[in-house]
Motif scaffolding. Structure first.
Motif, PDB file in Angstrom:
ATOM      1  N   UNK A   1      40.034 -38.674 -32.848  1.00 38.78           N
ATOM      2  CA  UNK A   1      40.632 -37.634 -32.019  1.00 38.78           C
ATOM      3  C   UNK A   1      41.629 -36.834 -32.848  1.00 38.78           C
ATOM      4  N   UNK A   2      41.608 -35.517 -32.692  1.00 39.89           N
ATOM      5  CA  UNK A   2      42.508 -34.666 -33.469  1.00 39.89           C
ATOM      6  C   UNK A   2      43.970 -35.018 -33.249  1.00 39.89           C
ATOM      7  N   UNK A   3      44.297 -35.452 -32.024  1.00 42.11           N
ATOM      8  CA  UNK A   3      45.692 -35.767 -31.711  1.00 42.11           C
ATOM      9  C   UNK A   3      46.104 -37.137 -32.238  1.00 42.11           C
ATOM     10  N   UNK A   4      45.128 -37.949 -32.649  1.00 42.06           N
ATOM     11  CA  UNK A   4      45.425 -39.301 -33.108  1.00 42.06           C
ATOM     12  C   UNK A   4      45.537 -39.316 -34.640  1.00 42.06           C
ATOM     13  N   UNK A   5      46.614 -38.693 -35.137  1.00 47.42           N
ATOM     14  CA  UNK A   5      46.846 -38.716 -36.568  1.00 47.42           C
ATOM     15  C   UNK A   5      47.647 -39.973 -36.942  1.00 47.42           C
ATOM     16  N   UNK A   6      48.067 -40.058 -38.181  1.00 51.75           N
ATOM     17  CA  UNK A   6      48.765 -41.250 -38.659  1.00 51.75           C
ATOM     18  C   UNK A   6      50.038 -41.525 -37.865  1.00 51.75           C
ATOM     19  N   UNK A   7      50.814 -40.468 -37.572  1.00 51.66           N
ATOM     20  CA  UNK A   7      52.062 -40.653 -36.830  1.00 51.66           C
ATOM     21  C   UNK A   7      51.789 -41.136 -35.406  1.00 51.66           C
ATOM     22  N   UNK A   8      50.751 -40.590 -34.766  1.00 47.78           N
ATOM     23  CA  UNK A   8      50.399 -41.007 -33.407  1.00 47.78           C
ATOM     24  C   UNK A   8      49.978 -42.469 -33.389  1.00 47.78           C
ATOM     25  N   UNK A   9      49.221 -42.883 -34.398  1.00 43.65           N
ATOM     26  CA  UNK A   9      48.804 -44.286 -34.502  1.00 43.65           C
ATOM     27  C   UNK A   9      50.028 -45.180 -34.630  1.00 43.65           C
ATOM     28  N   UNK A  10      50.998 -44.762 -35.443  1.00 43.24           N
ATOM     29  CA  UNK A  10      52.217 -45.552 -35.603  1.00 43.24           C
ATOM     30  C   UNK A  10      52.981 -45.687 -34.290  1.00 43.24           C
ATOM     31  N   UNK A  11      53.035 -44.604 -33.529  1.00 44.73           N
ATOM     32  CA  UNK A  11      53.774 -44.623 -32.262  1.00 44.73           C
ATOM     33  C   UNK A  11      53.114 -45.568 -31.267  1.00 44.73           C
ATOM     34  N   UNK A  12      51.794 -45.452 -31.090  1.00 41.05           N
ATOM     35  CA  UNK A  12      51.099 -46.308 -30.131  1.00 41.05           C
ATOM     36  C   UNK A  12      51.135 -47.776 -30.558  1.00 41.05           C
ATOM     37  N   UNK A  13      51.045 -48.015 -31.843  1.00 41.87           N
ATOM     38  CA  UNK A  13      51.141 -49.393 -32.347  1.00 41.87           C
ATOM     39  C   UNK A  13      52.525 -49.960 -32.057  1.00 41.87           C
ATOM     40  N   UNK A  14      53.550 -49.126 -32.234  1.00 41.31           N
ATOM     41  CA  UNK A  14      54.921 -49.568 -31.972  1.00 41.31           C
ATOM     42  C   UNK A  14      55.122 -49.901 -30.495  1.00 41.31           C
ATOM     43  N   UNK A  15      54.516 -49.098 -29.631  1.00 41.26           N
ATOM     44  CA  UNK A  15      54.623 -49.360 -28.191  1.00 41.26           C
ATOM     45  C   UNK A  15      54.015 -50.718 -27.850  1.00 41.26           C
ATOM     46  N   UNK A  16      52.843 -50.993 -28.413  1.00 45.83           N
ATOM     47  CA  UNK A  16      52.185 -52.290 -28.166  1.00 45.83           C
ATOM     48  C   UNK A  16      53.018 -53.428 -28.738  1.00 45.83           C
ATOM     49  N   UNK A  17      53.591 -53.222 -29.921  1.00 47.39           N
ATOM     50  CA  UNK A  17      54.438 -54.246 -30.517  1.00 47.39           C
ATOM     51  C   UNK A  17      55.681 -54.509 -29.684  1.00 47.39           C
ATOM     52  N   UNK A  18      56.275 -53.437 -29.141  1.00 48.96           N
ATOM     53  CA  UNK A  18      57.445 -53.598 -28.283  1.00 48.96           C
ATOM     54  C   UNK A  18      57.109 -54.337 -27.005  1.00 48.96           C
ATOM     55  N   UNK A  19      55.962 -54.009 -26.410  1.00 51.31           N
ATOM     56  CA  UNK A  19      55.516 -54.703 -25.193  1.00 51.31           C
ATOM     57  C   UNK A  19      55.251 -56.179 -25.479  1.00 51.31           C
ATOM     58  N   UNK A  20      54.661 -56.466 -26.643  1.00 49.82           N
ATOM     59  CA  UNK A  20      54.374 -57.857 -27.022  1.00 49.82           C
ATOM     60  C   UNK A  20      55.666 -58.653 -27.132  1.00 49.82           C
ATOM     61  N   UNK A  21      56.692 -58.041 -27.715  1.00 46.93           N
ATOM     62  CA  UNK A  21      57.979 -58.723 -27.858  1.00 46.93           C
ATOM     63  C   UNK A  21      58.592 -59.036 -26.493  1.00 46.93           C
ATOM     64  N   UNK A  22      58.460 -58.107 -25.562  1.00 43.64           N
ATOM     65  CA  UNK A  22      58.982 -58.336 -24.213  1.00 43.64           C
ATOM     66  C   UNK A  22      58.257 -59.491 -23.529  1.00 43.64           C
ATOM     67  N   UNK A  23      56.930 -59.522 -23.667  1.00 40.36           N
ATOM     68  CA  UNK A  23      56.148 -60.592 -23.060  1.00 40.36           C
ATOM     69  C   UNK A  23      56.540 -61.945 -23.662  1.00 40.36           C
ATOM     70  N   UNK A  24      56.697 -61.985 -24.976  1.00 42.03           N
ATOM     71  CA  UNK A  24      57.074 -63.236 -25.655  1.00 42.03           C
ATOM     72  C   UNK A  24      58.461 -63.683 -25.184  1.00 42.03           C
ATOM     73  N   UNK A  25      59.384 -62.727 -25.081  1.00 45.98           N
ATOM     74  CA  UNK A  25      60.736 -63.064 -24.639  1.00 45.98           C
ATOM     75  C   UNK A  25      60.725 -63.650 -23.221  1.00 45.98           C
ATOM     76  N   UNK A  26      59.890 -63.071 -22.350  1.00 44.45           N
ATOM     77  CA  UNK A  26      59.804 -63.559 -20.978  1.00 44.45           C
ATOM     78  C   UNK A  26      59.206 -64.953 -20.941  1.00 44.45           C
ATOM     79  N   UNK A  27      58.134 -65.159 -21.709  1.00 40.14           N
ATOM     80  CA  UNK A  27      57.475 -66.477 -21.732  1.00 40.14           C
ATOM     81  C   UNK A  27      58.384 -67.567 -22.302  1.00 40.14           C
ATOM     82  N   UNK A  28      59.252 -67.178 -23.245  1.00 38.41           N
ATOM     83  CA  UNK A  28      60.174 -68.133 -23.833  1.00 38.41           C
ATOM     84  C   UNK A  28      61.451 -68.294 -23.027  1.00 38.41           C
ATOM     85  N   UNK A  29      61.569 -67.498 -21.963  1.00 38.17           N
ATOM     86  CA  UNK A  29      62.759 -67.586 -21.134  1.00 38.17           C
ATOM     87  C   UNK A  29      63.996 -67.054 -21.811  1.00 38.17           C
ATOM     88  N   UNK A  30      63.797 -66.024 -22.662  1.00 36.87           N
ATOM     89  CA  UNK A  30      64.940 -65.441 -23.365  1.00 36.87           C
ATOM     90  C   UNK A  30      65.643 -64.412 -22.505  1.00 36.87           C
TER      91      UNK A  30
END
Length: 269
Positions: free
Chosen positions: A240-269
């Motif tokens: 996709x034209x809109x999915x350049x390197x910077x866009x990929x970095x942003x979406x990857x970061x969003x998924x990484x941030x969500x993963x951290x939240x899920x891990x924190x919740x599961x660990x009771x942090x």
């Protein structure tokens, strides 16, 4: 006063980075503004983690740079970061820092760890994985790829991503201790950084192998991220034209941030 101090500190760091050719002029300006906000709106935890990511990434980008120079010609972004790359890597964290200043909540901090673990893991995987003696393989089908091809993964790159993500978790724990904030165990912080970093880094590879816009150079027959290669215009082959390197970095970061939240919740942090 915090804004003035933050501006001075950020200007010094970005000025040195520009002098060392780790940042372009636009990147240095963006880093100065971003660093000022991190310092003034946040505290050691926020500004320190940003600094760890930036310094480690800059050092690794210079490691065996001559070996990487040919590969960088295929990348939309090189080791010298511009404003777009600076904002793609640190912009989401800056918004979380501001959100935490307005409405303090531990969730902002864990999402921030996930984001910074992702961009660090991805940077380490790229910089060190490109030095692997074995060719990378497609994250989608395992097919061997040319070094530097988006969506390729290697054992060395994966190990580098894991270490980079865990490092962010370790420094997050250290900066929390330095700030006098009650903290969970070091192991839990390391796990948050490690897992979130790998989730984000593999998301980056999956998007790079599927949705990221890619072009074909008909001179060297390589799949590249740039519009011109080998002195000739390239031809779009997928993505996709809109999915350049910077866009990929942003979406990857969003998924990484969500993963951290899920891990924190599961660990009771």
């Amino acid at each position: 006063m915090l804004w003035i101090i933050g501006a001075i500190c950020a200007l010094v760091v970005s000025g040195v980075a520009y002098w060392k050719k780790s940042l372009t002029l636009s990147g240095a300006i963006a880093a100065t503004v971003m660093g000022t906000i991190y310092f003034a709106a946040g505290h050691l935890f926020w500004f320190g983690i940003l600094l760890v990511f930036f310094v480690s990434g800059s050092v690794l980008s210079k490691y065996k740079q001559s070996h990487k120079s040919e590969l960088e010609q295929s990348y939309a972004k090189t080791g010298r970061r511009d404003a777009g790359q600076v904002l793609a890597n640190g912009g989401l964290g800056m918004l979380l820092c501001l959100a935490n200043a307005i409405w303090p909540h531990s969730g902002w901090a864990y999402a921030y760890i996930g984001i910074m673990a992702t961009v660090t893991a991805d940077t380490w995987a790229t910089e060190l994985g490109s030095l692997s003696r074995k060719p990378p393989r497609s994250v989608l089908n395992g097919r061997k790829l040319l070094a530097g091809t988006s969506g390729g993964v290697s054992l060395l790159g994966t190990m580098a991503a894991a270490v980079g993500g865990a490092m962010i978790g370790g420094f997050a724990w250290l900066f929390e201790v330095g700030s006098g904030t009650p903290d969970p165990s070091l192991l839990k912080w390391l796990l948050v950084g490690l897992i979130a970093g790998l989730v984000g880094a593999f998301t980056d590879s999956i998007l790079g192998a599927s949705l990221q816009v890619m072009y074909k150079c008909h001179v060297c027959e390589k799949d590249v991220e740039v519009l011109h290669h080998c002195g000739q215009a390239t031809v779009k082959i997928r993505g996709l034209n809109v999915m350049n390197n910077d866009a990929v970095n942003i979406w990857s970061s969003i998924l990484g941030g969500c993963a951290a939240l899920v891990i924190a919740i599961l660990m009771g942090l």
